[in-house]
Design an enzyme around this catalytic site. Structure first.
Site, PDB file in Angstrom:
ATOM      1  N   ASN A   1       0.927  -1.245  -0.046  1.00  0.00           N
ATOM      2  CA  ASN A   1       0.055   0.121   0.182  1.00  0.00           C
ATOM      3  C   ASN A   1       0.911   1.473  -0.011  1.00  0.00           C
ATOM      4  OD1 ASN A   1       0.838  -0.179   2.524  1.00  0.00           O
ATOM      5  ND2 ASN A   1      -1.250   0.100   3.430  1.00  0.00           N
TER       6      ASN A   1
ATOM      7  N   GLU B   1       4.506  -3.634  12.361  1.00  0.00           N
ATOM      8  CA  GLU B   1       3.655  -2.649  12.122  1.00  0.00           C
ATOM      9  C   GLU B   1       2.548  -3.377  11.306  1.00  0.00           C
ATOM     10  OE1 GLU B   1       3.890   0.387  12.884  1.00  0.00           O
ATOM     11  OE2 GLU B   1       5.663   0.858  13.363  1.00  0.00           O
TER      12      GLU B   1
ATOM     13  N   CYS C   1      -3.332   1.404   6.628  1.00  0.00           N
ATOM     14  CA  CYS C   1      -3.429   0.899   7.962  1.00  0.00           C
ATOM     15  C   CYS C   1      -4.034   1.916   9.059  1.00  0.00           C
ATOM     16  CB  CYS C   1      -2.210   0.234   8.654  1.00  0.00           C
ATOM     17  SG  CYS C   1      -1.018   1.253   8.554  1.00  0.00           S
TER      18      CYS C   1
ATOM     19  N   GLU D   1       7.966   3.369  14.219  1.00  0.00           N
ATOM     20  CA  GLU D   1       8.844   3.966  13.278  1.00  0.00           C
ATOM     21  C   GLU D   1       8.931   5.363  13.055  1.00  0.00           C
ATOM     22  OE1 GLU D   1       7.757   1.260   9.957  1.00  0.00           O
ATOM     23  OE2 GLU D   1       9.232  -0.352  10.757  1.00  0.00           O
TER      24      GLU D   1
HETATM   25  P1  NAD Z   1       0.161  -9.292   4.098  1.00  0.00           P
HETATM   26  O1  NAD Z   1       0.670  -9.462   5.552  1.00  0.00           O
HETATM   27  O2  NAD Z   1      -0.549 -10.135   3.488  1.00  0.00           O
HETATM   28  O3  NAD Z   1       1.420  -9.086   3.295  1.00  0.00           O
HETATM   29  C1  NAD Z   1       2.450  -7.931   3.801  1.00  0.00           C
HETATM   30  C2  NAD Z   1       3.836  -8.859   3.327  1.00  0.00           C
HETATM   31  O4  NAD Z   1       4.211 -10.098   3.886  1.00  0.00           O
HETATM   32  C3  NAD Z   1       4.022  -8.982   1.777  1.00  0.00           C
HETATM   33  O5  NAD Z   1       5.326  -8.547   1.503  1.00  0.00           O
HETATM   34  C4  NAD Z   1       3.644 -10.508   1.745  1.00  0.00           C
HETATM   35  O6  NAD Z   1       4.180 -10.898   0.574  1.00  0.00           O
HETATM   36  C5  NAD Z   1       4.538 -10.824   3.151  1.00  0.00           C
HETATM   37  N1  NAD Z   1       3.865 -12.091   3.236  1.00  0.00           N
HETATM   38  C6  NAD Z   1       2.467 -12.612   3.446  1.00  0.00           C
HETATM   39  N2  NAD Z   1       2.569 -13.997   3.979  1.00  0.00           N
HETATM   40  C7  NAD Z   1       3.900 -14.143   4.400  1.00  0.00           C
HETATM   41  C8  NAD Z   1       4.469 -15.198   4.994  1.00  0.00           C
HETATM   42  N3  NAD Z   1       3.744 -16.165   5.412  1.00  0.00           N
HETATM   43  N4  NAD Z   1       5.773 -15.251   5.369  1.00  0.00           N
HETATM   44  C9  NAD Z   1       6.393 -14.113   4.882  1.00  0.00           C
HETATM   45  N5  NAD Z   1       6.114 -12.893   4.136  1.00  0.00           N
HETATM   46  C10 NAD Z   1       4.893 -13.059   4.077  1.00  0.00           C
HETATM   47  O7  NAD Z   1      -0.617  -7.828   4.159  1.00  0.00           O
HETATM   48  P2  NAD Z   1      -0.997  -6.918   2.970  1.00  0.00           P
HETATM   49  O8  NAD Z   1      -2.205  -7.528   2.281  1.00  0.00           O
HETATM   50  O9  NAD Z   1       0.158  -7.067   1.860  1.00  0.00           O
HETATM   51  O10 NAD Z   1      -1.211  -5.430   3.535  1.00  0.00           O
HETATM   52  C11 NAD Z   1      -2.450  -5.238   4.065  1.00  0.00           C
HETATM   53  C12 NAD Z   1      -2.455  -5.254   5.770  1.00  0.00           C
HETATM   54  O11 NAD Z   1      -1.211  -4.733   5.988  1.00  0.00           O
HETATM   55  C13 NAD Z   1      -3.300  -4.572   6.367  1.00  0.00           C
HETATM   56  O12 NAD Z   1      -3.971  -5.276   7.500  1.00  0.00           O
HETATM   57  C14 NAD Z   1      -2.713  -3.327   6.859  1.00  0.00           C
HETATM   58  O13 NAD Z   1      -3.687  -2.926   7.992  1.00  0.00           O
HETATM   59  C15 NAD Z   1      -1.638  -3.898   7.131  1.00  0.00           C
HETATM   60  N6  NAD Z   1      -0.575  -2.466   7.171  1.00  0.00           N
HETATM   61  C16 NAD Z   1       0.073  -2.119   8.188  1.00  0.00           C
HETATM   62  C17 NAD Z   1       0.797  -1.012   8.186  1.00  0.00           C
HETATM   63  C18 NAD Z   1       1.355  -0.474   9.347  1.00  0.00           C
HETATM   64  O14 NAD Z   1       2.385   0.319   9.424  1.00  0.00           O
HETATM   65  N7  NAD Z   1       1.050  -0.751  10.574  1.00  0.00           N
HETATM   66  C19 NAD Z   1       0.959  -0.562   7.110  1.00  0.00           C
HETATM   67  C20 NAD Z   1       0.644  -0.841   5.849  1.00  0.00           C
HETATM   68  C21 NAD Z   1      -0.218  -1.949   5.873  1.00  0.00           C
END
Ligand code: NAD
Length: 529
Positions: free
Chosen positions: A198, A299, A333, A508
């Site tokens: 995102n 995060e 998020c 962060e």
């Molecule tokens: P996601 O957790 O599916 O993916 C995030 C990252 O993790 C990607 O690079 C993905 O390839 C990787 N990933 C997924 N499964 C994995 C595994 N088993 N092992 C290692 N890596 C893995 O999340 P998303 O769909 O990409 O993002 C949306 C979510 O992220 C929302 O819930 C949002 O709230 C959260 N988010 C949080 C923040 C924050 O700063 N707190 C910022 C942006 C997004």
């Protein structure tokens, strides 16, 4: 202050999103300068040029992988690139490269590390238009927002370039006469960094800037939907003179992500895992990192309440709601996910919010002038918004505006406002991550706080009030890591970003962000008499 709180007029919130002072409307079409195909809005934009990279970046060189995976423009479905699908072998090589570069990098004086980070920042600024176009192509967000993200992203490199020189230790007054007690701050070592789609650029620099300033080296695994921004950053890091092995990038497909993630979480050469993404994935990584007791920063997901009290200025609340909810089509998020509106102001707020949505938001391709709402990242994301709306309507919610897919294309969704929402509905129990604003009516401050704090996550929270005593009470009692008071946009490089409860661990940005990459070492000098 007064000026910042003034109601934001049409498009003004977008200007704020692009860091306001950000780029004016471009004199030529935003896609000018791209390949001819890109001018048809969304074809394979920018498939050449020095920032266009599709291989991994390990040990200062571009590396292939046994396979490739496609990266698509979510607005059109057009394939943008075939990117190296790095697996466990490439991840291990990247960790090794980062480990071997670590000793030399941590010995570089902090001032010089800062100079290199500053050069990297300057190159980002010089290339900001192309970097922004890359984000719009792979993520879909409006070009204006992408330009804002690049300025925000580069600002983390600038901030941590300055912070590198402020890593101070301590001298502790000793209780023994013949001893001197010191505290040194030292880099933790190799940091593995896993980022979401995102904010394809800013989520990387917010972590990497702090890590490199602290003297750590990094391996970045970007999201499969948006690896191109991470690879463009590698090209610029290289041009800036960041030494080989200090910044490594291993893009991979969703299929490879679990194996690559496991390697990063278990390899003994990795000292730290920093992750931004969903709470579900964060928990997997936490479990995997436990065996080697790695340092972790998480995060994770949010479920932000946005509370409007009777004492609020309704116009300002509407401006704040628009900015906080619909930025990045609701895919941040810190986006407000639940609107709690007190009964005395409820009807006026809902009416004006609906008017503002219709007047100020325009769905379209991110490359089109005037677009404020790009596509969602993929069809799964669209289906989740639909599921939340169907569930709410089946339980008695009313669609005030929007409510369905947008005719523009399959990943586009109408900005939606629901009223008559209750806490039993799915949309008030979990993060939607899309352009849906559900409004719950409440009676008392206690009731609003109880609803807001009932979530098991706590990233951001917002409220609008003109009662100073209420402002203090609610700011202190909201169970979140970040509070916006009469403000719908709160991220800033100099302020700490992070959550409580299951929204994560650590902070962060800000002066605190660098601590996540530092160990505290106590040194006891004895026999001094
Ligand atoms: P996601 O957790 O599916 O993916 C995030 C990252 O993790 C990607 O690079 C993905 O390839 C990787 N990933 C997924 N499964 C994995 C595994 N088993 N092992 C290692 N890596 C893995 O999340 P998303 O769909 O990409 O993002 C949306 C979510 O992220 C929302 O819930 C949002 O709230 C959260 N988010 C949080 C923040 C924050 O700063 N707190 C910022 C942006 C997004």
């Amino acid at each position: 202050m007064a000026a910042r709180l003034a109601p934001r007029s049409s498009r003004a919130w977008l200007t704020a999103v692009s860091r306001g002072r950000g780029p004016p409307l471009l004199p030529r079409p935003p896609w000018a300068g791209l390949l001819p195909a890109a001018r048809s809005l969304g074809a394979a934009a920018m498939s050449s040029g020095p920032l266009w990279r599709s291989e991994g970046f390990v040990g200062g060189g571009w590396v292939k992988a046994p396979a490739v995976f496609p990266v698509r423009n979510p607005a059109t479905g057009a394939e943008l690139a075939q990117v190296a699908d790095c697996g466990v072998a490439e991840a291990r090589a990247a960790v090794r490269a980062a480990y071997e570069a670590g000793a030399a990098w941590s010995a570089v004086p902090a001032k010089e590390r800062g100079v290199l980070l500053r050069k990297w920042h300057n190159l980002m600024i010089e290339n900001k238009d192309d970097l922004a176009k890359l984000i719009t192509a792979e993520n879909g967000k409006p070009l204006r927002e992408a330009q804002g993200e690049i300025l925000y992203s580069a600002a983390f490199l600038e901030w941590f370039a300055e912070e590198a020189r402020r890593i101070y230790g301590d001298i502790i007054p000793s209780s023994a006469k013949d001893r001197k007690s010191l505290v040194l701050k030292q880099p933790v070592g190799v940091a593995a960094i896993i980022t979401p789609w995102n904010f394809p650029s800013a989520m990387i620099t917010r972590k990497v800037g702090a890590a490199l300033a602290a003297g750590c080296t990094v391996v970045v695994k970007p999201a499969e939907d948006t690896p191109l921004s991470a690879l463009a950053l590698a090209e610029l890091a290289n041009q800036a003179g960041i030494p080989a092995g200090v910044y490594n990038v291993i893009p991979c497909s969703r299929q490879q992500a679990p194996a690559v993630g496991e390697l990063l979480c278990t390899d003994p050469l990795v000292a730290k895992i920093s992750f931004t993404g969903s709470t579900a994935t964060g928990k997997i990584l936490l479990r995997q990192a436990a065996d080697t007791v790695k340092r972790v920063s998480m995060e994770l997901g949010g479920h932000a309440p946005f509370i409007v009290f009777d004492s609020a200025d309704v116009d300002k609340a509407v401006s704040g709601a628009l900015a906080s909810k619909y930025r990045n089509s609701g895919q941040t998020c810190v986006c407000s996910n639940r609107f709690l509106v007190q009964k005395g102001i409820h009807d006026a707020f809902v009416e004006k919010f609906a008017q503002a949505i219709k007047k100020e938001l325009r769905v379209g391709n991110g490359f089109e002038e005037g677009t404020t709402q790009g596509p969602l990242i993929n069809e799964k994301a669209v289906e989740k918004v639909e599921r939340h709306i169907d569930d709410a309507v089946s339980q008695g919610a009313s669609v005030v505006t929007g409510g369905k897919r947008h005719s523009y294309g399959k990943n586009f969704f109408e900005p939606t406002l629901l009223s008559n929402v209750t806490t039993s509905m799915l949309c008030t129990q979990e993060e939607t991550f899309g352009p849906l604003a559900p409004v719950i009516k409440f009676n008392t401050e206690e009731e609003a706080l109880a609803i807001a704090n009932s979530a098991n996550v706590g990233l951001a929270g917002y409220f609008f009030s003109r009662d100073p005593a209420q402002i203090w009470r609610v700011a202190e009692r909201l169970e979140v890591g970040m509070v916006g008071v009469n403000e719908g946009l709160l991220s800033a490089v100099e302020c700490p970003f992070g959550g409580v409860k299951q929204s994560g661990l650590g902070r962060e940005g800000s002066k605190y962000g660098i601590d996540e990459y530092l160990e505290i070492k106590y040194v006891c000098f004895g026999g001094l008499q």
